[in-house]
Every structure is written in C-alpha cells, then in structure tokens.
Design a protein around this motif. Structure first.
Motif, PDB file in Angstrom:
ATOM      1  N   VAL A  85      20.389   9.252  10.340  1.00 29.93           N
ATOM      2  CA  VAL A  85      20.069   8.618   9.134  1.00 29.93           C
ATOM      3  C   VAL A  85      20.401   9.683   8.210  1.00 29.93           C
ATOM      4  CG1 VAL A  85      18.370   7.656   7.730  1.00 29.93           C
ATOM      5  CG2 VAL A  85      18.666   6.756  10.160  1.00 29.93           C
ATOM      6  N   GLU A  86      19.986  10.859   8.294  1.00 25.15           N
ATOM      7  CA  GLU A  86      20.344  11.956   7.207  1.00 25.15           C
ATOM      8  C   GLU A  86      21.756  11.960   6.929  1.00 25.15           C
ATOM      9  OE1 GLU A  86      19.063  16.550   6.968  1.00 25.15           O
ATOM     10  OE2 GLU A  86      19.731  15.982   8.614  1.00 25.15           O
ATOM     11  N   ARG A  87      22.735  12.122   8.175  1.00 27.32           N
ATOM     12  CA  ARG A  87      24.205  11.957   8.136  1.00 27.32           C
ATOM     13  C   ARG A  87      24.919  10.932   7.442  1.00 27.32           C
ATOM     14  NH1 ARG A  87      23.303  14.522  13.423  1.00 27.32           N
ATOM     15  NH2 ARG A  87      23.818  12.437  14.210  1.00 27.32           N
ATOM     16  N   LEU A  88      24.302   9.735   7.755  1.00 24.39           N
ATOM     17  CA  LEU A  88      24.737   8.768   7.221  1.00 24.39           C
ATOM     18  C   LEU A  88      24.617   8.693   5.632  1.00 24.39           C
ATOM     19  CD1 LEU A  88      23.984   6.110   9.682  1.00 24.39           C
ATOM     20  CD2 LEU A  88      26.445   6.528   8.954  1.00 24.39           C
ATOM     21  N   SER A 148      24.950   3.267  -8.181  1.00 22.78           N
ATOM     22  CA  SER A 148      24.014   3.994  -8.451  1.00 22.78           C
ATOM     23  C   SER A 148      22.570   3.569  -8.039  1.00 22.78           C
ATOM     24  CB  SER A 148      24.132   4.452 -10.017  1.00 22.78           C
ATOM     25  OG  SER A 148      23.725   3.182 -10.338  1.00 22.78           O
ATOM     26  N   ASN A 149      22.190   2.340  -7.926  1.00 19.46           N
ATOM     27  CA  ASN A 149      21.125   1.330  -7.560  1.00 19.46           C
ATOM     28  C   ASN A 149      20.872   1.847  -5.817  1.00 19.46           C
ATOM     29  OD1 ASN A 149      20.471   0.778 -10.017  1.00 19.46           O
ATOM     30  ND2 ASN A 149      21.535  -1.189  -9.867  1.00 19.46           N
ATOM     31  N   VAL A 150      21.973   1.711  -5.394  1.00 22.40           N
ATOM     32  CA  VAL A 150      22.056   1.984  -3.936  1.00 22.40           C
ATOM     33  C   VAL A 150      21.732   3.483  -3.490  1.00 22.40           C
ATOM     34  CG1 VAL A 150      23.508   2.086  -1.598  1.00 22.40           C
ATOM     35  CG2 VAL A 150      23.748   0.124  -3.429  1.00 22.40           C
ATOM     36  N   LYS A 151      22.139   4.283  -4.482  1.00 23.90           N
ATOM     37  CA  LYS A 151      22.073   5.882  -4.302  1.00 23.90           C
ATOM     38  C   LYS A 151      20.581   6.016  -4.515  1.00 23.90           C
ATOM     39  CE  LYS A 151      26.672   7.401  -5.084  1.00 23.90           C
ATOM     40  NZ  LYS A 151      27.669   8.306  -5.697  1.00 23.90           N
ATOM     41  N   THR A 152      19.615   5.467  -5.224  1.00 27.74           N
ATOM     42  CA  THR A 152      18.246   5.438  -5.621  1.00 27.74           C
ATOM     43  C   THR A 152      17.685   5.159  -4.219  1.00 27.74           C
ATOM     44  OG1 THR A 152      18.380   5.102  -7.913  1.00 27.74           O
ATOM     45  CG2 THR A 152      16.389   4.755  -6.809  1.00 27.74           C
ATOM     46  N   ILE A 153      18.180   4.090  -3.575  1.00 28.13           N
ATOM     47  CA  ILE A 153      17.385   3.844  -2.247  1.00 28.13           C
ATOM     48  C   ILE A 153      17.661   4.739  -1.236  1.00 28.13           C
ATOM     49  CG2 ILE A 153      17.530   2.070  -0.337  1.00 28.13           C
ATOM     50  CD1 ILE A 153      18.200  -0.131  -2.761  1.00 28.13           C
ATOM     51  N   LEU A 154      19.017   5.108  -1.161  1.00 24.49           N
ATOM     52  CA  LEU A 154      19.502   6.243  -0.292  1.00 24.49           C
ATOM     53  C   LEU A 154      18.680   7.398  -0.178  1.00 24.49           C
ATOM     54  CD1 LEU A 154      23.428   5.763  -0.152  1.00 24.49           C
ATOM     55  CD2 LEU A 154      21.684   5.080   1.586  1.00 24.49           C
ATOM     56  N   GLU A 190      15.522   7.769  -1.078  1.00 23.02           N
ATOM     57  CA  GLU A 190      14.317   7.512  -0.482  1.00 23.02           C
ATOM     58  C   GLU A 190      14.489   7.411   1.203  1.00 23.02           C
ATOM     59  OE1 GLU A 190      12.989   3.768  -1.981  1.00 23.02           O
ATOM     60  OE2 GLU A 190      12.768   4.285  -4.151  1.00 23.02           O
ATOM     61  N   ILE A 191      15.708   6.764   1.591  1.00 22.50           N
ATOM     62  CA  ILE A 191      15.882   6.736   2.898  1.00 22.50           C
ATOM     63  C   ILE A 191      16.096   8.023   3.427  1.00 22.50           C
ATOM     64  CG2 ILE A 191      17.383   6.075   4.855  1.00 22.50           C
ATOM     65  CD1 ILE A 191      17.821   3.666   3.253  1.00 22.50           C
ATOM     66  N   TYR A 192      16.662   9.228   2.682  1.00 20.99           N
ATOM     67  CA  TYR A 192      16.846  10.588   2.986  1.00 20.99           C
ATOM     68  C   TYR A 192      15.554  11.210   3.275  1.00 20.99           C
ATOM     69  CZ  TYR A 192      18.719  15.261   2.954  1.00 20.99           C
ATOM     70  OH  TYR A 192      19.092  16.509   3.280  1.00 20.99           O
ATOM     71  N   GLN A 197       6.297   1.319   7.300  1.00 15.76           N
ATOM     72  CA  GLN A 197       6.685   0.063   7.851  1.00 15.76           C
ATOM     73  C   GLN A 197       7.358  -0.693   6.548  1.00 15.76           C
ATOM     74  OE1 GLN A 197       7.376  -1.604  10.919  1.00 15.76           O
ATOM     75  NE2 GLN A 197       7.496   0.556  11.059  1.00 15.76           N
ATOM     76  N   ASN A 198       6.365  -0.844   5.413  1.00 17.43           N
ATOM     77  CA  ASN A 198       6.731  -1.564   4.146  1.00 17.43           C
ATOM     78  C   ASN A 198       8.043  -1.108   3.651  1.00 17.43           C
ATOM     79  OD1 ASN A 198       4.560  -3.205   4.475  1.00 17.43           O
ATOM     80  ND2 ASN A 198       3.306  -1.817   3.238  1.00 17.43           N
ATOM     81  N   ASP A 199       8.186   0.421   3.433  1.00 17.39           N
ATOM     82  CA  ASP A 199       9.377   0.833   2.971  1.00 17.39           C
ATOM     83  C   ASP A 199      10.707   0.274   3.788  1.00 17.39           C
ATOM     84  OD1 ASP A 199       8.157   2.279   0.950  1.00 17.39           O
ATOM     85  OD2 ASP A 199       7.770   3.888   2.367  1.00 17.39           O
ATOM     86  N   LEU A 200      10.406   0.425   5.267  1.00 15.15           N
ATOM     87  CA  LEU A 200      11.537   0.173   5.867  1.00 15.15           C
ATOM     88  C   LEU A 200      12.335  -1.297   5.736  1.00 15.15           C
ATOM     89  CD1 LEU A 200      10.362   1.888   9.220  1.00 15.15           C
ATOM     90  CD2 LEU A 200      12.521   2.647   7.953  1.00 15.15           C
TER      91      LEU A 200
END
Length: 91
Positions: free
Chosen positions: A33-36, A48-54, A56-58, A78-81
């Motif tokens: 996930v980190e590499r992706l 840029s909206n996707v980058k905000t989510i990315l 959080e995922i990072y 779980q809720n975040d996922l």
C-alpha cells in the motif's frame, strides 16, 4: 512494464477491501500500500482530492507497518477503510 495509475488504484482498492472485510492483513500488504500510494502521489494525472485521500491511506499503511498488533490496527480503521474504498470507487 509498470502498472498504469488505473491498475494501481485497482490494486490499492483490492488490498483495502480485503483489510476491511477480513479485519486482518500483513505487514507486506501495508508495505505494498505504501509503495502504491507513493507512486500515485507523484502522478500528475491524479486529482488533488485523491491525493488527500492517498495521504490518509499512506498514514494508515505506516501505522500498520509499525503496529505491535496489526489486526487491531486494521479493526480500529474499519470506518476509514470503508470510506476510502467508496472514495476510490468515485474516481
């Protein structure tokens, strides 16, 4: 041949969906996930909206890599996922 950003997003979604549905995972999945996310963040085609989510995922993946109890870390998020998977579906 490198994965396109569409394939990277699909793979990211698959891993997050598995974490969300199984409530467990592995450190190697968190590292993937980190590499992706790193690869997607430098892609200029990503909104840029996707980058905000990315971002959080990072942070989630980083927490998972260093977690003493990875399954508890996944359960806590779980809720975040669920939200991230829904968000990815919209892009």
């Amino acid at each position: 041949m490198p994965l396109s950003h569409e394939h990277q997003m699909s793979l990211l979604k698959d891993i997050l969906t598995n974490h969300q549905s199984d409530c467990c995972g592995s450190v190697s999945e968190c590292e993937q996930v980190e590499r992706l996310v790193k690869s997607l963040m430098v892609n200029m085609d990503i909104d840029s909206n996707v980058k905000t989510i990315l971002t959080e995922i990072y942070d989630y993946s980083q927490g998972g890599i260093g977690a003493a109890d990875l399954d508890a870390h996944i359960t806590t998020h779980q809720n975040d996922l669920s939200q991230w998977v829904d968000d990815i579906d919209q892009f």
